[in-house]
Motif scaffolding. Structure first.
Motif, PDB file in Angstrom:
ATOM      1  N   GLN A 182      35.798  38.424  37.134  1.00  0.00           N
ATOM      2  CA  GLN A 182      36.408  38.678  38.437  1.00  0.00           C
ATOM      3  C   GLN A 182      36.050  37.586  39.428  1.00  0.00           C
ATOM      4  OE1 GLN A 182      35.311  42.694  39.433  1.00  0.00           O
ATOM      5  NE2 GLN A 182      37.371  43.448  39.078  1.00  0.00           N
ATOM      6  N   THR A 183      34.769  37.179  39.402  1.00  0.00           N
ATOM      7  CA  THR A 183      34.331  36.162  40.347  1.00  0.00           C
ATOM      8  C   THR A 183      35.105  34.868  40.149  1.00  0.00           C
ATOM      9  OG1 THR A 183      32.168  37.148  40.378  1.00  0.00           O
ATOM     10  CG2 THR A 183      32.317  34.887  41.156  1.00  0.00           C
ATOM     11  N   VAL A 229      45.215  39.939  46.855  1.00  0.00           N
ATOM     12  CA  VAL A 229      45.112  38.498  47.069  1.00  0.00           C
ATOM     13  C   VAL A 229      45.949  37.748  46.043  1.00  0.00           C
ATOM     14  CG1 VAL A 229      43.527  36.556  47.031  1.00  0.00           C
ATOM     15  CG2 VAL A 229      42.871  38.669  48.185  1.00  0.00           C
ATOM     16  N   ASP A 273      36.119  31.820  48.820  1.00  0.00           N
ATOM     17  CA  ASP A 273      36.470  30.815  47.812  1.00  0.00           C
ATOM     18  C   ASP A 273      37.978  30.592  47.735  1.00  0.00           C
ATOM     19  OD1 ASP A 273      33.924  30.270  47.147  1.00  0.00           O
ATOM     20  OD2 ASP A 273      33.895  31.462  45.310  1.00  0.00           O
ATOM     21  N   ALA A 274      38.736  31.658  47.985  1.00  0.00           N
ATOM     22  CA  ALA A 274      40.192  31.548  47.888  1.00  0.00           C
ATOM     23  C   ALA A 274      40.810  31.189  49.238  1.00  0.00           C
ATOM     24  CB  ALA A 274      40.781  32.852  47.371  1.00  0.00           C
ATOM     25  N   GLY A 275      39.954  30.878  50.216  1.00  0.00           N
ATOM     26  CA  GLY A 275      40.467  30.438  51.517  1.00  0.00           C
ATOM     27  C   GLY A 275      40.858  31.582  52.442  1.00  0.00           C
ATOM     28  N   LEU A 276      40.364  32.794  52.181  1.00  0.00           N
ATOM     29  CA  LEU A 276      40.668  33.922  53.058  1.00  0.00           C
ATOM     30  C   LEU A 276      39.413  34.351  53.810  1.00  0.00           C
ATOM     31  CD1 LEU A 276      42.632  34.326  50.381  1.00  0.00           C
ATOM     32  CD2 LEU A 276      43.179  36.448  51.580  1.00  0.00           C
ATOM     33  N   ARG A 320      34.397  35.974  47.205  1.00  0.00           N
ATOM     34  CA  ARG A 320      35.628  35.591  46.509  1.00  0.00           C
ATOM     35  C   ARG A 320      36.732  35.238  47.493  1.00  0.00           C
ATOM     36  NH1 ARG A 320      35.209  40.725  42.604  1.00  0.00           N
ATOM     37  NH2 ARG A 320      33.369  40.030  41.460  1.00  0.00           N
ATOM     38  N   ALA A 335      38.945  35.177  41.035  1.00  0.00           N
ATOM     39  CA  ALA A 335      39.232  35.234  42.460  1.00  0.00           C
ATOM     40  C   ALA A 335      39.245  33.848  43.078  1.00  0.00           C
ATOM     41  CB  ALA A 335      38.213  36.120  43.164  1.00  0.00           C
ATOM     42  N   LYS A 336      38.434  32.939  42.524  1.00  0.00           N
ATOM     43  CA  LYS A 336      38.386  31.601  43.109  1.00  0.00           C
ATOM     44  C   LYS A 336      39.737  30.916  43.037  1.00  0.00           C
ATOM     45  CE  LYS A 336      33.544  30.629  42.401  1.00  0.00           C
ATOM     46  NZ  LYS A 336      32.533  29.579  42.477  1.00  0.00           N
ATOM     47  N   ARG A 337      40.561  31.266  42.053  1.00  0.00           N
ATOM     48  CA  ARG A 337      41.887  30.645  41.946  1.00  0.00           C
ATOM     49  C   ARG A 337      42.991  31.638  42.257  1.00  0.00           C
ATOM     50  NH1 ARG A 337      41.073  27.752  36.241  1.00  0.00           N
ATOM     51  NH2 ARG A 337      39.539  26.178  36.804  1.00  0.00           N
ATOM     52  N   ARG A 338      42.629  32.727  42.964  1.00  0.00           N
ATOM     53  CA  ARG A 338      43.597  33.771  43.298  1.00  0.00           C
ATOM     54  C   ARG A 338      44.273  34.329  42.060  1.00  0.00           C
ATOM     55  NH1 ARG A 338      46.647  33.848  48.942  1.00  0.00           N
ATOM     56  NH2 ARG A 338      44.848  33.584  50.257  1.00  0.00           N
TER      57      ARG A 338
END
Lengths: 620, 620
Positions: free
Chosen positions: B324-325, A523, A559-562, A556, B328-331
């Motif tokens: 990690q959590t 990602v 949250d990242a739009g996937l 996750r 992942a929210k901001r890629r």
């Protein structure tokens, strides 16, 4: 069954009762026992008895106990095993490695030779028996899997070296203390590449002890050892050349220790070796095995618990592997969990008849098999033979030189040492080699218990290391088909908007984080990514840890739009997932086939012309 | 890069040097630091500082240390993490569970409050730092996989309960000794089905301590607790209703503890609570964190090794999962092995500046993220804020009631307690439930270290149990095709002369014996059997134990007059097998496809008419 139908009718009632004990093997073979079987079993029993007498005396000494204890430990356990055991030919009694472990365990609690020492040995057999019984009843035979083959071979080889080293003193008549284990280990380590290391170690030990040596003892010991080695390697071919058939030659060769014992005892009597300072076995009490009780001391039990557990597991593994090998030769089978019960009963009986921990021995079981034993009744006759020996033969043991017994032990255990195993394991698998080497060295330097525990720990850690990196392939469509293959190995179509991952293993705590890491990386690397599809065709199980990982991944990605999708989830796995909130909360969908998933989520992969395809090539 | 090409030219030489340190994350974000990022980071730092002051004081008390040590432990570690860490937003410092583990570890070596106690805490941080560094350099992050999710949740819930119970005393102003852990555990066990167990436990503890209670302390403590609970649950919705935006409302709600501290300290000063017997924090030394050294005592190191290892692993797991959590929210992504290095450096710095073991905290990292922190520089500013606090704010702490700090701790840790996890795990997997329950109970009854070790052991044993029974399907030919399927699930053709087995997992030490058992059973059951063919299409690896098992199987089959064949062995597995003697000695052959094997060994299966076929049906 048809031919004894007449006899069976009146026995119908007891037969019903017996159905409650379906696992008692004696009921099966006992019913069909006939004259032919009796003769076969008797012949085998006589040969095994001849082999077992010197062995049981020697292993009792190895365990730090008076020699007659070895005879005691070879009576009741054989009887109990005959009742409960599933192997037709396993011969239970004192064995080298378990005796060494016994000596190590008791050594911390009592002085060898003292009555306390014997009492602790009895208690150890009791605890080991209880543990084996419990493991059998709870069907915990799988626990033996903790001991991987490299750990077992490393442990057995190291034990063989330790035992051989411990006997050198007796063989040379040296009074000095200590096994010199560290020296031995250091010599070993420095000489590892050398295949003749054993010769060197023995030579070095001999040289360092030169001033303390009792020459007559050394001569007797070395001659006995040489004779026994010759019996092992040279006698059988000789007998065959002389005209004996191979099986008889083999059996005669196995009886070599009895000859060594008889001859050296006779010489010691005639030549008054005792007067010349050679140590003899001395007076051995005559009589039946005594009735004894373990020490009821919770503190002692607690400190013996770990050694008892290790003795139980090692004994079980040794016994089962011998039993399985021999059973398979006649297309019979053994039941590992029932074997636990049988070995438990054997050890308990050893505890109540003055013995020490026992298990199925390799060499004597093979002899029993080769000599034609058909049923465990052969064990009963062997027990009878040992009883007769302990009633009438013990006075003859007075003149037996201890050096002869040491020679017997050395020759027996050196056949267990297989340092070539390290080389073979290294060639096959580096991680297995590490486990074997760690076990070998730790056993030599720190003793049997630490060695075994470290070996198990190392192999678990290495195992976890291996499985913490499951094979996760990124797959793409084989153009024009509904098949998907690894992008690194095939020309396949993919899209920057979607990634397909195939996990080639069940997901569980050891590898779940690897999947999280992989997806996080993907990602972060691919900004255009919108969909992650897991092809689950190879996933047989998802444990609670992996489920939480999947939830975390889904969370996750959302949250990242996937979105996270699954495809080709197996039936049983799907059933369990349905019961959780994971399916309801999943950001994406669950597809029956991976092709359907791609068709819906990223149809451009399937319809794209060659020019648009992102085709990957070769590699890895 | 194109737009700052002019600036880069003179920096070419240092950039080359920096390439030697490719893993230092600060070099990446530091180069692009600008005004916008500075503002974001500063705002986040101010909010986190406000949250961290009460937390670090409280967790120091929880660890049995004076409150200012908590401030010391929140400065240097943040700076070091900013240099080495890969998470942009992780806030490092004292956390509840690690503080509890610290108290448990030091409690065996020194009396709380003594200088020795502090020295041991410093040594523990040092050892933990060294271990984390070593694990990071050796890339041993996978070791954290030993802690499965059920073990972690059981452990965290139990720790939360233990911490809350330990704070009740302070909350109520009781002088009596002991945590009353056993009582708590017993109450817990008896009340497990009851979801309101916590209320009951607290009530019971309150009632039993009634006679010793200091009423004013209890009132302050209960009110503070109630206020903090309300802040957590009720304040945010209220603020949103009043018109604040959701993010600001969230941040304000998180600052609740600061309000509680300020108000109760003020009241204590105005109303002279000290004179009425309420315990205050008292005088806290003003100044910068001191420079300290760990105790150089090998015996102490040895006995602290196990707790230090557990603290390291638990801290690492907590930290990485938060990191990690949030990443992942901001890629973004974090690198677990680099995190080990960063946490190692943080703990070492704690040891040299008078602190105690630290790790990445959940709540404060989330606040940091929500408040808009962009880079680890926010951590540097937070460290600055804490430094200012320890220079100028400590006199104000004199009047702070200890009961307020206890309330802060209780409210924070009770959010960690999740007994519903047991119910969910039970529904999903009985073995995982057992692991979680064992960890929870053992932690409550025997303490954090025993709890964790038992949890890991139980989950390993259960894992081994599961994998010791691999899925082995007997397969037969789907008539008219080259496909083979499970005989229990499909109508397929088989033969009494040949059995085809498909193993659906890699073969390794834990399951190799199961294959031996299965084949032994088949051979014993089917007298007509001549060939055993293993279809190896799902076997990704064969370790040394499994190789020996295959050799043993082959040996036994040959002895019984059968032959063992393999089919569809994968390329990498075949490469390794070729290097061994197994292939040369194999009684049978290795076939490329299973169909070829059957065509050669038992063509009657393929050509047989329906009448001859032994077709199996349905089931399992």
């Amino acid at each position: 069954m048809a031919d004894d139908g007449g006899l069976m009718a009146p026995a119908a009632r007891p037969a019903n009762l017996l159905r409650l004990l379906p696992s008692l093997p004696i009921l099966e073979w006992g019913r069909r026992y006939d004259r032919d079987t009796l003769v076969s079993d008797l012949v085998a029993a006589i040969i095994v008895t001849m082999m077992l007498i010197p062995q049981s005396l020697a292993y009792a000494l190895l365990a730090g106990l008076p020699p007659e204890i070895g005879l005691y430990a070879s009576v009741a356990p054989l009887l109990l095993y005959a009742v409960f055991g599933t192997s037709r030919v396993l011969a239970v009694g004192p064995v080298a490695v378990v005796s060494l472990m016994t000596a190590a365990a008791i050594g911390e609690h009592a002085v060898a030779g003292s009555p306390q020492y014997w009492a602790v040995a009895i208690t150890l057999a009791f605890l080991s028996g209880v543990m084996l019984l419990i493991m059998g009843v709870l069907r915990l035979g799988f626990l033996a899997n903790f001991l991987s083959h490299p750990v077992i071979s490393g442990f057995i080889s190291a034990s063989g070296l330790l035992i051989a080293a411990s006997q050198l003193k007796t063989l040379m008549g040296v009074k000095a203390e200590g096994h010199n284990v560290i020296d031995l280990a250091q010599a070993l380590i420095s000489q590892l590449p050398n295949i003749h290391v054993l010769t060197l170690v023995v030579a070095q030990a001999l040289i360092s002890q030169l001033p303390n040596i009792h020459v007559l003892t050394l001569v007797v010991g070395v001659l006995a050892t040489a004779f026994l080695f010759w019996v092992r390697k040279g006698l059988k071919p000789l007998l065959i050349r002389v005209g004996l058939n191979a099986r008889l030659a083999d059996v005669l060769a196995k009886a070599g220790p009895v000859a060594a014992i008889a001859v050296t005892a006779l010489l010691a009597w005639i030549l008054d070796w005792k007067g010349q300072g050679l140590r003899l076995v001395g007076s051995v009490p005559q009589g039946l095995p005594p009735l004894t009780l373990p020490v009821w001391d919770l503190a002692l039990w607690q400190s013996l618990a770990m050694p008892a557990l290790l003795i139980s597991v090692v004994g079980f593994v040794e016994s089962v592997s011998v039993g399985q090998t021999l059973a398979a030769k006649r297309r019979q089978r053994i039941e590992p969990n029932q074997e636990l019960v049988a070995l438990g009963a054997s050890n308990l009986s050893a505890a109540f008849t003055g013995g020490f921990p026992v298990t199925g021995g390799f060499a004597r079981s093979v002899v029993n098999f080769d000599a034609g034993a058909q049923t465990p009744a052969a064990g009963v006759y062997t027990a009878l033979g040992i009883t007769l020996a302990s009633l009438f033969l013990t006075p003859a043991l007075y003149f037996l030189p201890q050096a002869t017994l040491s020679a017997t032990i050395i020759v027996a255990v050196l056949s267990l040492v297989d340092l070539g195993m390290l080389k073979r394991t290294w060639a096959y698998s580096r991680t297995d080699f590490l486990a074997a080497l760690a076990t070998l060295l730790m056993t030599l330097v720190q003793g049997v218990e630490v060695g075994l525990v470290v070996g198990v720990a190392v192999s678990l850690v290495l195992f976890l290391y291996r499985t913490s990196r499951p094979h996760i392939a990124e797959v793409g469509q084989v153009p024009g088909t509904e098949h998907f293959r690894n992008v690194l190995r095939h020309h396949v179509a993919t899209s920057p908007r979607l990634v397909s991952l195939r996990v080639d293993e069940s997901l569980y705590f050891a590898n779940a984080r690897a999947l999280e890491d992989r997806i996080n990386d993907l990602v972060a690397e691919r900004p255009a990514l919108k969909h992650v599809v897991l092809q689950c065709s190879a996933i047989n199980d998802i444990d609670a840890s992996a489920l939480e990982s999947l939830e975390a991944i889904d969370h996750r990605l959302r949250d990242a739009g996937l979105r996270l999708h699954l495809s080709e989830v197996k039936g049983p796995v799907m059933d369990r997932l349905q019961a959780t909130e994971f399916v309801a909360r999943l950001s994406g969908k669950i597809y029956l086939s991976h092709y359907q998933a791609i068709a819906q989520l990223s149809p451009e992969i399937l319809t794209s012309s060659t020019a648009q395809r992102q085709v990957n090539q070769g590699g890895a």
